[in-house]
Scaffold this active site. Sequence first.
Site, short mmCIF file in Angstrom:
data_model
loop_
_atom_site.label_atom_id
_atom_site.label_comp_id
_atom_site.label_asym_id
_atom_site.label_seq_id
_atom_site.Cartn_x
_atom_site.Cartn_y
_atom_site.Cartn_z
N ARG A 154 1.06 -1.56 -0.13
CA ARG A 154 0.48 0.03 -0.06
C ARG A 154 0.98 1.37 0.06
O ARG A 154 0.15 2.29 -0.29
CB ARG A 154 -0.74 -0.12 1.92
CG ARG A 154 -1.95 -1.32 0.94
CD ARG A 154 -3.21 -1.09 2.70
NE ARG A 154 -2.09 -1.68 3.33
CZ ARG A 154 -2.42 -1.98 4.82
NH1 ARG A 154 -3.76 -2.15 4.94
NH2 ARG A 154 -1.33 -2.38 5.97
N ARG A 155 1.89 0.72 -0.80
CA ARG A 155 3.39 2.33 -0.75
C ARG A 155 3.62 2.60 -2.15
O ARG A 155 4.43 3.00 -2.57
CB ARG A 155 4.79 1.54 0.24
CG ARG A 155 3.56 1.85 1.95
CD ARG A 155 5.24 1.80 2.89
NE ARG A 155 4.42 1.15 4.15
CZ ARG A 155 5.51 0.86 5.13
NH1 ARG A 155 6.28 0.98 5.44
NH2 ARG A 155 4.68 0.43 6.56
N CYS A 174 3.23 20.15 -12.33
CA CYS A 174 1.36 19.91 -11.61
C CYS A 174 0.83 18.83 -11.53
O CYS A 174 0.32 18.57 -10.66
CB CYS A 174 0.51 20.82 -13.37
SG CYS A 174 2.01 22.12 -13.11
N ARG A 194 -2.20 19.42 -8.77
CA ARG A 194 -2.01 20.56 -8.15
C ARG A 194 -2.68 22.24 -8.21
O ARG A 194 -3.15 23.03 -7.75
CB ARG A 194 -0.62 20.84 -7.64
CG ARG A 194 0.39 21.96 -8.25
CD ARG A 194 0.83 22.05 -7.80
NE ARG A 194 2.13 22.28 -8.95
CZ ARG A 194 2.64 23.79 -10.20
NH1 ARG A 194 1.37 24.49 -9.51
NH2 ARG A 194 3.30 23.65 -10.63
N ILE A 236 -10.39 27.89 -16.47
CA ILE A 236 -9.88 27.71 -18.19
C ILE A 236 -8.80 29.45 -18.10
O ILE A 236 -9.49 30.52 -17.41
CB ILE A 236 -11.13 28.32 -18.67
CG1 ILE A 236 -11.39 26.33 -18.27
CG2 ILE A 236 -10.80 28.59 -19.92
CD1 ILE A 236 -13.21 26.22 -18.93
N TYR A 237 -7.65 29.77 -19.18
CA TYR A 237 -7.52 31.25 -19.16
C TYR A 237 -8.83 32.05 -19.75
O TYR A 237 -9.09 31.44 -20.60
CB TYR A 237 -5.97 31.42 -19.65
CG TYR A 237 -4.84 30.77 -18.84
CD1 TYR A 237 -4.40 31.97 -17.63
CD2 TYR A 237 -4.31 29.77 -18.74
CE1 TYR A 237 -3.70 31.12 -16.95
CE2 TYR A 237 -3.33 28.96 -17.77
CZ TYR A 237 -3.27 30.16 -17.11
OH TYR A 237 -2.02 29.79 -16.07
#
Length: 300
Positions: A154-155, A174, A194, A236-237
């Site tokens: 689980r790692r 990102c 992120r 969204i830019y």
Amino acid sequence: MAKWDEEYLKLCRTILDSGIRVHNRTGIDTVKLPAWSFSFDLGEEFPILTTKQLFIRQAVLEMLWIYQVQSNDVRWLRERNVNIWNEWEIDENGFWIAEQMLPDENGELKKSVVKKEFGKEWAHTIGTAYGWIVKKFGLTQSLIDTIKNNPEDRRMIMSLWQNDYLKTAVLPSCVWSSEWDVTNGKLNALVHQRSCDVPLGLPFNITQYAALLCMLAQVCSLKPGTLNWSIKDAHIYVNQIEPVKEQLRRFDENGSLPAPKLWLNPEIDDFFKFDNSKDLLDVKLIGYEHMGKLNFPIAT
């Protein structure tokens, strides 16, 4: 019809309808949501958009650059006609230069020229990011070894976010983390992002990690399972809004097209032997139909 188009455009519509407009370092405002998530069953559908054309060759080659070649050298991509990292390439003198919005002495954002020195030894790279991190910590090899020899572990985590190396990266990752598990003979992954440029980055990223999961499943004698995706700051830019609206119009008028199938060369049993030439011989889409290109500006 492709479920991925429906889920993706639901996010786009939600951002445009209820997102918050904010300033950022690029000088181009975004409309954002704080968070969003997706879940895919890769046994049912390979996620690649049909309401706009996505170039599978470029997407998979960038992924292989990071996880297979484990490189930060932009020239490797450019030799294969993949130009998505050109804006972040450190120049031949060891500098990266860009215009960004930075806080002044009063805390207000002001356009400034950022000139960051890395040293000539880092010329033509993106610094200590992405493939450089993968290579330094042996992330891909460790993951494959664990999947094969300790599938109940689980790692099983690959983290591209390493605090010691953020300042020497042109752009910190990102899509920064992935967690993996094996359940009932299927390989599953949870990916964290992120910061998400929804029109440009997200379609590439989803397709890349779906391909990575399928490739790893094949070489580990498993079936592709679920891909879960979590986003912080889905945006969204503002200079991307019109082509996003065009994509939404396409869907509203025509729906989506049938989802294609991903073909991987069945003879490949080692992730590091998948062809990474400009022709990407071991990876193909079968039956990919799309509604044509849409052009989105990039913000640095």
